[in-house]
Motif scaffolding. Structure first.
Motif, short mmCIF file in Angstrom:
data_model
loop_
_atom_site.label_atom_id
_atom_site.label_comp_id
_atom_site.label_asym_id
_atom_site.label_seq_id
_atom_site.Cartn_x
_atom_site.Cartn_y
_atom_site.Cartn_z
N ARG A 11 0.99 -1.17 0.01
CA ARG A 11 0.11 0.08 -0.15
C ARG A 11 0.80 1.28 0.14
O ARG A 11 1.68 1.34 0.89
CB ARG A 11 -1.04 0.06 1.11
N GLU A 12 0.56 2.02 -0.97
CA GLU A 12 1.56 3.37 -1.12
C GLU A 12 2.84 3.18 -1.12
O GLU A 12 3.59 4.20 -0.65
CB GLU A 12 1.08 4.16 0.21
N CYS A 13 3.41 2.18 -1.94
CA CYS A 13 4.73 1.84 -1.91
C CYS A 13 5.42 2.36 -3.16
O CYS A 13 4.78 2.31 -4.15
CB CYS A 13 4.97 0.37 -1.64
N LYS A 14 6.80 2.70 -2.99
CA LYS A 14 7.31 3.05 -4.41
C LYS A 14 8.39 2.03 -4.57
O LYS A 14 9.13 1.16 -3.77
CB LYS A 14 8.48 4.20 -3.96
N MET A 15 7.94 1.41 -5.66
CA MET A 15 8.56 0.27 -6.22
C MET A 15 9.43 0.22 -7.34
O MET A 15 8.77 -0.67 -8.31
CB MET A 15 7.60 -1.00 -6.07
N LEU A 16 10.23 1.09 -7.80
CA LEU A 16 10.67 1.20 -8.98
C LEU A 16 11.70 0.16 -9.36
O LEU A 16 12.65 -0.34 -8.69
CB LEU A 16 11.33 2.43 -9.18
N GLY A 17 11.72 -0.30 -10.78
CA GLY A 17 12.49 -1.10 -11.35
C GLY A 17 12.87 -2.58 -10.58
O GLY A 17 13.84 -3.22 -10.81
#
Length: 190
Positions: free
Chosen positions: A71-77
């Protein structure tokens, strides 16, 4: 696995510099934690929740996510295809997953709600019954993807070639149908 951690709350911890203990985590909550570039090799997460955490560029080799919610996480690449796929089950709510990859994995019934999925690779992915609710799919790659019964009715900026993907009984809004016609390079007036 020797270490078993149950019902624990982790708050604002930085695992980018202090590695997360290699363990099996059951029913744990990670709130505001930083996993940027963390090595999560062979870590097991069972029925865990990640809230407002940053997992960008974390290494997921043999990482197990079984019934895990983000939830509401930043998960780039992130390269989810590197995970242990036995029992793999994830759901995403208000997450930024830009430049991540689900290449050739089965994630049937996965819910993506209010997510940014720009330039995400879904090549060869089985997304049967997946829900894309209010998602930005700009530049997302759908090639040889199984989208049977997937729901795209409220999502936008997608381009899906019906000739190179399975889309039987997939749901689209009238507005979104243009994303199925991109390959023809035609102009549609609204």
């Amino acid at each position: 696995m020797e270490n078993y951690i149950e019902d624990r709350k982790f708050e604002k911890e930085t695992f980018a510099t202090q590695p997360l203990l290699k363990a099996e985590y059951y029913n744990c909550t990670f709130t505001g934690c930083d996993f940027t570039n963390a090595d999560l090799y062979n870590v097991v997460f069972l029925e865990c929740v990640f809230i407002t955490s940053n997992l960008s560029m974390a290494r997921l080799t043999k990482t197990a996510f079984r019934d895990v919610k983000f939830r509401e996480c930043k998960m780039l690449g992130l390269r989810f295809e590197d995970c242990s796929l036995f029992g793999f089950e994830v759901n995403f709510d208000r997450c930024i997953l830009n430049h991540s990859s689900f290449h050739q994995i089965k994630i049937k019934g996965t819910a993506f709600t209010n997510c940014q999925l720009q330039e995400v690779d879904f090549t060869g992915t089985d997304l049967t019954n997946a829900l894309f609710d209010q998602c930005d799919l700009k530049g997302a790659i759908f090639e040889r993807t199984v989208l049977d019964k997937a729901d795209f009715r409220t999502s936008f900026n997608f381009s899906i070639n019906p000739e190179s993907n399975r889309i039987k009984k997939a749901k689209f809004s009238l507005y979104g149908v243009t994303g199925l016609l991109d390959k023809y390079d035609i102009q549609i007036d609204r």
